[in-house]
Design an enzyme around this catalytic site. Structure first.
Site, PDB file in Angstrom:
ATOM      1  N   TRP A 102       0.814  -1.219   0.000  1.00  0.00           N
ATOM      2  CA  TRP A 102       0.000   0.000   0.000  1.00  0.00           C
ATOM      3  C   TRP A 102       0.842   1.260   0.000  1.00  0.00           C
ATOM      4  O   TRP A 102       0.468   2.261  -0.608  1.00  0.00           O
ATOM      5  CB  TRP A 102      -1.016  -0.020   1.148  1.00  0.00           C
ATOM      6  N   ASP A 171      -1.448   6.707   6.574  1.00  0.00           N
ATOM      7  CA  ASP A 171      -2.553   5.865   6.136  1.00  0.00           C
ATOM      8  C   ASP A 171      -2.783   4.824   7.230  1.00  0.00           C
ATOM      9  O   ASP A 171      -1.976   3.920   7.420  1.00  0.00           O
ATOM     10  CB  ASP A 171      -2.172   5.191   4.805  1.00  0.00           C
ATOM     11  N   LYS A 195     -12.518  -1.716   7.373  1.00  0.00           N
ATOM     12  CA  LYS A 195     -11.835  -2.702   8.225  1.00  0.00           C
ATOM     13  C   LYS A 195     -12.248  -2.509   9.690  1.00  0.00           C
ATOM     14  O   LYS A 195     -12.781  -3.418  10.297  1.00  0.00           O
ATOM     15  CB  LYS A 195     -10.325  -2.565   8.084  1.00  0.00           C
TER      16      LYS A 195
HETATM   17  N1  PMP Z   1      -4.185   1.476   2.329  1.00  0.00           N
HETATM   18  C1  PMP Z   1      -4.245   0.365   3.085  1.00  0.00           C
HETATM   19  C2  PMP Z   1      -3.319   0.225   4.252  1.00  0.00           C
HETATM   20  C3  PMP Z   1      -5.164  -0.626   2.775  1.00  0.00           C
HETATM   21  O1  PMP Z   1      -5.234  -1.729   3.526  1.00  0.00           O
HETATM   22  C4  PMP Z   1      -6.038  -0.449   1.675  1.00  0.00           C
HETATM   23  C5  PMP Z   1      -7.103  -1.461   1.307  1.00  0.00           C
HETATM   24  N2  PMP Z   1      -6.982  -2.712   1.717  1.00  0.00           N
HETATM   25  C6  PMP Z   1      -5.906   0.702   0.904  1.00  0.00           C
HETATM   26  C7  PMP Z   1      -4.996   1.661   1.274  1.00  0.00           C
HETATM   27  C8  PMP Z   1      -6.797   0.949  -0.280  1.00  0.00           C
HETATM   28  O2  PMP Z   1      -8.041   1.251   0.207  1.00  0.00           O
HETATM   29  P1  PMP Z   1      -9.311   1.532  -0.701  1.00  0.00           P
HETATM   30  O3  PMP Z   1      -9.664   0.251  -1.358  1.00  0.00           O
HETATM   31  O4  PMP Z   1     -10.317   1.984   0.322  1.00  0.00           O
HETATM   32  O5  PMP Z   1      -8.964   2.607  -1.660  1.00  0.00           O
END
Ligand code: PMP
Length: 363
Positions: A102, A171, A195
């Site tokens: 991520w 994040d 989550k």
């Molecule tokens: N950052 C992290 C740490 C994540 O776990 C996720 C999704 N699993 C995301 C970003 C992306 O999130 P989204 O699908 O809500 O854009």
């Protein structure tokens, strides 16, 4: 009601009592004859839902008055772009710590809107540990420092808050509300809801007033209104129709968290659940987790079986016992147990018991 122990990384399990409340209030919210999702977002009823959710979140995380809480859309992925758009001009530099999937996505998107300097990339060690800050290549005048405190896929987490001159942007999609934080340490905290907060569709952004006043590249009129922190803050997150159902359900989760004793209580429980699962992995020769102990995630726990040909059988037999969504991310393989706030102790106990039996039969 039959409920699985759902180890999905997100959208993830919600607390049982929240699901019950959603059922109870589905057709008639508090005698109004309307479901929360049927209400106009500017109605008195929905305003009361929205305000209570924000107040409870502020309580849970002790968010100071000098921070705004925004209820946005577009997921954490939209924030990968919104952060540089709001906080720096295209020719300015931002620092990015890269510790997994991520943060790699964040830097890729961020680099479209600013000069992105990677201070460190843990790809060198297969995302299994995070070298100390004296090895990071910080820029002289970074507009912000971005990192992902808990990498949902690799199961790697930064155990301490970085100390940098630049304001911290974090994040917290997979870690928010799982343990206490000091909001004042950060300039921006953002998290997709699916989550630890509620259903998908909502993204929480907590931003300091100081950064809100900073000019990003909007001086060129380049920020879409719905990603503009200042405009969203001025409009109380209702510049346009917000994700009302997710906002309402998040409010129910916040109420549940408060009834559980708040984030400190959740942290103790989460720590105990994680310790139990890591012990089961480490005590066996059949299961393995590659992450160095100090950097292991408390809520996303990947583990490999000694023989990957057994993966499908493991998943099938686990599902028969109501232990679902254990398949690891395609980039890592193996298994991953996501054990956020909503996963009861009994769910982890049942998984550990099943792992022991599966090893006895197949190990
Ligand atoms: N950052 C992290 C740490 C994540 O776990 C996720 C999704 N699993 C995301 C970003 C992306 O999130 P989204 O699908 O809500 O854009």
């Amino acid at each position: 009601m039959k409920r699985a122990y759902n180890f999905s990384p997100g959208p993830a399990m919600l607390p049982g009592p929240v699901i019950e409340r959603l059922r109870e209030e589905a057709g008639d919210w508090h005698g109004t004859g309307m479901a929360a999702m049927e209400m106009g977002h500017r109605s008195a009823e929905f305003s009361s839902i929205a305000e209570k959710a924000e107040t409870d979140l502020r309580d849970l995380l002790s968010i100071p008055d000098s921070y705004k809480v925004l209820f946005m859309q577009g997921g954490a992925t939209a924030q990968f772009a919104a952060v540089p758009m709001n906080l720096c001009a295209p020719d300015e530099t931002a620092d990015y710590l890269v510790t997994g999937y991520w943060s790699r996505m964040a830097v890729k998107e961020g680099a479209r809107f600013c000069h992105a300097n990677i201070v460190l990339d843990t790809a060198d060690n297969g995302d299994t540990s995070i070298p100390e800050a004296d090895r990071w290549h910080l820029s002289d005048q970074a507009a912000f420092f971005h990192y992902v405190d808990n990498e949902t896929i690799g199961g790697l987490r930064l155990p301490t808050v970085p100390v940098t001159e630049a304001p911290l942007v974090v994040d917290m999609s997979s870690s928010i509300l799982t343990e206490p934080i000091k909001v004042e340490d950060y300039g921006v905290i953002y998290a997709g809801a699916q989550k630890n907060i509620g259903p998908a569709g909502l993204t929480i952004v907590i931003v300091s007033d100081e950064l809100l006043d900073r000019k990003g590249n909007d001086k060129k009129g380049a920020i879409p209104s719905v990603l503009d922190y200042r405009r969203m803050a001025n409009a109380g997150s209702m510049l346009n129709t917000p994700p009302t159902f997710s906002w309402y359900a998040a409010g129910l989760v916040f109420e549940w968290l408060k009834a559980q004793g708040g984030v400190e209580k959740m942290a103790a429980r989460n720590r105990a659940k994680a310790d139990r699962l890591y012990r089961a992995i480490d005590d066996s020769d059949f299961y393995a987790n590659p992450v160095a102990t100090k950097y292991r995630s408390m809520v996303n726990i990947p583990f490999m079986l000694a023989d990957e040909n057994l993966d499908a059988l493991f998943l099938e037999q686990a599902a028969e016992r109501g232990l679902t969504s254990l398949k690891g991310h395609r980039s890592v393989g193996g298994m991953r147990a996501s054990i956020y706030n909503s996963m009861p102790d009994e769910g982890v106990d049942a998984l550990v018991e099943f792992m022991g039996e599966f090893e006895c039969t197949n190990g």
